[in-house]
Write a protein that holds these residues in place. Structure first.
Motif, PDB file in Angstrom:
ATOM      1  N   ARG A 144      21.083 -20.633  38.030  1.00  0.00           N
ATOM      2  CA  ARG A 144      20.850 -21.583  36.915  1.00  0.00           C
ATOM      3  C   ARG A 144      20.451 -20.719  35.498  1.00  0.00           C
ATOM      4  NH1 ARG A 144      16.675 -25.296  36.828  1.00  0.00           N
ATOM      5  NH2 ARG A 144      18.399 -26.404  35.559  1.00  0.00           N
ATOM      6  N   ASN A 145      20.361 -19.549  35.604  1.00  0.00           N
ATOM      7  CA  ASN A 145      20.534 -18.654  34.162  1.00  0.00           C
ATOM      8  C   ASN A 145      21.814 -18.474  33.714  1.00  0.00           C
ATOM      9  OD1 ASN A 145      18.200 -17.327  32.813  1.00  0.00           O
ATOM     10  ND2 ASN A 145      17.354 -17.184  34.968  1.00  0.00           N
ATOM     11  N   ALA A 146      22.712 -18.460  35.048  1.00  0.00           N
ATOM     12  CA  ALA A 146      24.186 -18.013  34.698  1.00  0.00           C
ATOM     13  C   ALA A 146      24.854 -19.428  33.956  1.00  0.00           C
ATOM     14  CB  ALA A 146      24.771 -17.668  35.932  1.00  0.00           C
ATOM     15  N   TYR A 167      15.244 -14.800  41.567  1.00  0.00           N
ATOM     16  CA  TYR A 167      14.625 -14.824  40.344  1.00  0.00           C
ATOM     17  C   TYR A 167      14.681 -13.366  39.381  1.00  0.00           C
ATOM     18  CZ  TYR A 167      12.989 -19.662  41.289  1.00  0.00           C
ATOM     19  OH  TYR A 167      13.087 -21.061  41.884  1.00  0.00           O
ATOM     20  N   PRO A 168      14.905 -13.830  38.182  1.00  0.00           N
ATOM     21  CA  PRO A 168      15.067 -12.525  37.338  1.00  0.00           C
ATOM     22  C   PRO A 168      14.111 -11.431  37.508  1.00  0.00           C
ATOM     23  CG  PRO A 168      15.438 -14.488  35.851  1.00  0.00           C
ATOM     24  CD  PRO A 168      14.762 -14.873  37.306  1.00  0.00           C
ATOM     25  N   ARG A 169      12.810 -11.578  37.785  1.00  0.00           N
ATOM     26  CA  ARG A 169      11.863 -10.680  38.196  1.00  0.00           C
ATOM     27  C   ARG A 169      12.216  -9.827  39.229  1.00  0.00           C
ATOM     28  NH1 ARG A 169       9.258 -15.178  39.902  1.00  0.00           N
ATOM     29  NH2 ARG A 169       8.946 -15.560  42.038  1.00  0.00           N
ATOM     30  N   THR A 206      17.396 -11.548  27.644  1.00  0.00           N
ATOM     31  CA  THR A 206      16.832 -12.770  27.703  1.00  0.00           C
ATOM     32  C   THR A 206      17.154 -14.015  28.377  1.00  0.00           C
ATOM     33  OG1 THR A 206      18.918 -13.601  26.295  1.00  0.00           O
ATOM     34  CG2 THR A 206      17.237 -12.613  24.917  1.00  0.00           C
ATOM     35  N   LEU A 207      16.507 -13.600  29.805  1.00  0.00           N
ATOM     36  CA  LEU A 207      16.858 -14.521  30.907  1.00  0.00           C
ATOM     37  C   LEU A 207      15.479 -15.535  30.866  1.00  0.00           C
ATOM     38  CD1 LEU A 207      17.884 -11.907  33.427  1.00  0.00           C
ATOM     39  CD2 LEU A 207      19.355 -13.471  32.216  1.00  0.00           C
ATOM     40  N   LEU A 208      15.756 -16.679  31.341  1.00  0.00           N
ATOM     41  CA  LEU A 208      14.625 -17.641  31.755  1.00  0.00           C
ATOM     42  C   LEU A 208      13.934 -17.201  33.096  1.00  0.00           C
ATOM     43  CD1 LEU A 208      16.251 -21.069  30.420  1.00  0.00           C
ATOM     44  CD2 LEU A 208      14.751 -19.278  29.199  1.00  0.00           C
ATOM     45  N   PRO A 209      12.919 -16.876  33.159  1.00  0.00           N
ATOM     46  CA  PRO A 209      12.140 -16.298  34.323  1.00  0.00           C
ATOM     47  C   PRO A 209      11.759 -17.376  35.383  1.00  0.00           C
ATOM     48  CG  PRO A 209      10.467 -16.555  32.576  1.00  0.00           C
ATOM     49  CD  PRO A 209      11.921 -16.675  31.900  1.00  0.00           C
TER      50      PRO A 209
END
Ligand SMILES: Nc1ncnc2c1ncn2[C@@H]1O[C@H](COP(=O)(O)OP(=O)(O)OP(=O)(O)O)[C@@H](O)[C@H]1O
Ligand SMILES: [Mg+2]
Length: 248
Positions: A89-91, A125-127, A80-83
């Motif tokens: 910034r996700n952390a 980035y998460p991707r 459930t990360l923000l892409p």
């Protein structure tokens, strides 16, 4: 084994509004710093019980007591990360939601990313992360809250076997160094035994606690443990118990 009581579940049950009895009244005490797994077949109420302990769901009867002010962090199967947010910034997200100020947040994020082995990936980035790295980030986001209680719902079940075992070891290392209390949901009995000092076996229809097993192996644990006759013997015992629960 239980020292100071940390989580006290008394007579907690759950009937959903549509009438599904997901959980019969459950009593469960978890000591401070324990690592407890909830193990059982699909639909036996593991997530329901974990969400009640997490305070994300209200029990239909009974109650859960944890000390005032203790922070509960939650990790799901899906990272459930923000892409659109970087790793850093996700952390920091949960700390932001908790209103922790910027300077403190930055320190915590740096420490948490280091803990899970993601230093150097702050601006990615998460991707561009593998499944295992996404889960590391999800763990870091929760750890940055500096929780007293760490609640995980099948966090590793979408990962391949090797990655899963690596993350099990990392989680145990972090747990040992931080001393938080862990409640970990899994349907994998080897994972439950490897991680936990107690395994709570649940059975379905409607969900209840079938039996609680003490796991006698000392920490730190190493992968060779999985190859020992003692580990195999306990696996067989818990597996039998799981089967009884299903046929009941
Ligand atoms: N919001 C809901 N409304 C109605 N029924 C629900 C709801 N959430 C779960 N249930 C039902 O409650 C029972 C227990 O669900 P729960 O998700 O706690 O099981 P679980 O052990 O976590 O299963 P799984 O291993 O598949 O994740 C199941 O029969 C499920 O269908
Ligand atoms: Mg579940």
């Amino acid at each position: 084994m239980m020292n100071q009581k940390h989580i006290d579940v008394v007579g907690a049950s759950k009937t959903y509004p549509n009438g599904t009895i997901a959980l019969q009244p459950v009593d469960l005490q978890i000591g401070k710093g324990e690592f407890v797994s909830l193990l059982g077949p699909s639909g036996c109420g593991k997530s329901t019980l974990l969400r009640i302990i997490a305070g994300l769901s209200t029990p239909s009867t009974g109650q859960v007591t944890i000390p005032d002010g203790d922070r509960r962090a939650f990790v799901f199967q899906d990272a459930t990360l923000l892409p659109w947010r970087t790793v850093a910034r996700n952390a920091s997200l949960i700390c932001e939601l908790e209103g922790i100020d910027k300077a403190e947040r930055a320190e915590r994020v740096t420490a948490a990313l280091k803990m899970v082995g993601l230093e150097g990936f702050e601006k990615v980035y998460p991707r561009n992360l593998s499944g295992g790295m996404k889960m590391r980030l999800s763990l870091a986001r929760a750890l940055a809250l500096q929780p007293e209680l760490f609640l995980m719902d099948e966090p590793f079940s979408a990962l391949d076997e090797i990655t899963r075992e690596v993350l099990q070891d990392e989680l145990l290392r972090i747990w040992q160094s931080k001393g938080f209390t862990s409640v970990f949901v899994t349907h994998n009995l080897y994972e439950a035994i490897y991680l936990s000092n107690r395994v709570v076996v649940m059975s379905a229809r409607p969900g209840r606690i079938e039996r609680v097993f003490d796991v006698p192996f000392s920490y730190p644990r190493t992968p060779e443990l999985r190859l020992t006759p003692e580990f195999t013997a306990l696996s067989v015992e818990i597996s039998d118990c799981l089967r009884e629960g299903v046929h009941a």
